[in-house]
Write an enzyme that holds these catalytic residues in place. Structure first.
Site, mmCIF file in Angstrom:
data_model
loop_
_atom_site.group_PDB
_atom_site.id
_atom_site.type_symbol
_atom_site.label_atom_id
_atom_site.label_comp_id
_atom_site.label_asym_id
_atom_site.label_seq_id
_atom_site.Cartn_x
_atom_site.Cartn_y
_atom_site.Cartn_z
ATOM 1 N N THR A 26 51.327 29.478 43.092
ATOM 2 C CA THR A 26 52.521 30.292 43.365
ATOM 3 C C THR A 26 53.500 30.206 42.195
ATOM 4 O O THR A 26 54.137 31.200 41.834
ATOM 5 C CB THR A 26 53.197 29.790 44.667
ATOM 6 N N HIS A 36 47.155 23.215 47.756
ATOM 7 C CA HIS A 36 47.097 22.436 48.993
ATOM 8 C C HIS A 36 45.707 22.516 49.653
ATOM 9 O O HIS A 36 45.294 21.576 50.338
ATOM 10 C CB HIS A 36 48.131 22.956 50.010
ATOM 11 N N CYS A 91 45.525 28.145 46.412
ATOM 12 C CA CYS A 91 46.730 27.334 46.625
ATOM 13 C C CYS A 91 46.230 25.904 46.542
ATOM 14 O O CYS A 91 45.217 25.559 47.173
ATOM 15 C CB CYS A 91 47.345 27.615 47.993
ATOM 16 N N CYS A 133 50.112 24.422 40.778
ATOM 17 C CA CYS A 133 50.546 25.307 41.862
ATOM 18 C C CYS A 133 50.312 26.752 41.434
ATOM 19 O O CYS A 133 50.816 27.174 40.384
ATOM 20 C CB CYS A 133 52.035 25.065 42.107
#
Ligand code: DGL
Length: 270
Positions: free
Chosen positions: A76, A193, A191, A74
């Site tokens: 973030t 995702h 990101c 991840c």
């Protein structure tokens, strides 16, 4: 050879893009996938609150699972918490950070975009990468508040024309055209995702660009750190833990779908 068990951590499904690349390179490594759904999405948390939360949650998973290595799958979280985790645990950690250096190396037009969560585009770490590697490049920082959630929806609720249009709207600010006609030619998927829907992003793009997905490089780094500790074998298992009880099965289902297309890259998804 000793057996390797690694933790792969993300807020939701995103880390599966990294787990998939790890599975392709190291079929027998055992993975415990930790989805922090109780805190999803990480992208709009205040920095200090997220830092405290991550330290507590990831420490609890490490203490419960005693892994050989931890992959923070991840951006973030990695751009915030890696130094703290490395100071606390004597374990190899592999992080995921925006692929700004390779994008700067590949761009011909000197126009790139960094597509990330709102958190990642504000991080000092990200701005440090820009100063170091992209000084002479026109960079659009696109912090999308919705895209990680839309990717979750795509996998959990199914595709729909409405969802496809909403995803297209989130991508749109990445495509810049200067007054002399020069265009963005490289987009950093910052990101985890986003690579899950790289195939759809390619379809929706108004013109072809390079999509920078760091998953394969992260998997190579995992191999290096496991090799360094002598632990490169495992049972090939894939277990799921979640901070939101009840959500484990849906992660497992998406994982099975991703890995069923054996040998295919995630570029084909969507
Ligand atoms: N997948 C995560 C990342 O790489 C973040 C998604 C979110 O929780 O906002 O940044």
């Amino acid at each position: 050879m000793s057996r390797a068990r690694i933790l792969v951590v993300d807020s939701g499904l995103g880390g599966l893009s990294v787990a998939h690349a790890i599975r392709q390179q190291f079929p027998s490594v055992s993975m415990i996938y930790c989805a922090d759904y109780a805190a999803f999405p990480y992208g709009d948390w205040a920095q200090n609150d997220l830092q405290d939360h991550l330290m507590g949650q990831i420490s609890a998973w490490i203490e419960a699972c005693q892994p050989d290595a931890v992959v923070i799958a991840c951006n973030t979280a990695s751009t915030l918490i890696l130094p703290g985790l490395r100071a606390k645990f004597e374990l190899p950690f592999v992080g995921t950070v925006p692929a700004i250096k390779p994008a700067a190396a590949i761009t011909q037009t000197k126009m790139i975009s960094v597509l990330a969560t709102p958190g990642t585009v504000t991080r000092d770490y990200t701005h440090g990468l820009l100063r170091e590697f992209a000084r002479d490049i026109d960079v659009a920082l696109v912090g999308s508040p919705n895209l990680a959630g839309l990717v979750e929806q795509w996998f959990l609720e199914g595709a729909s024309p409405k969802l496809k249009a909403a995803i297209g709207d989130e991508l749109e600010p990445c495509f810049k055209r200067a007054s002399n006609g020069t265009q963005t030619d490289s987009i950093v998927l910052a990101c985890t995702h986003f690579p899950l829907l790289k195939g759809l992003f390619q379809q929706l793009a108004p013109w072809p660009v390079h999509w920078l997905d760091p998953s394969t490089a992260i998997a190579r780094q995992v191999g290096k750190v496991l090799g360094a500790t002598g632990a490169v074998e495992g049972s090939g298992s894939f277990e799921v833990l979640s901070s939101q009880p009840g959500s484990e099965q849906r992660v497992q289902r998406v994982w099975e779908k991703l890995t069923a297309q054996s040998g295919s890259s995630l570029t084909d998804q969507g």
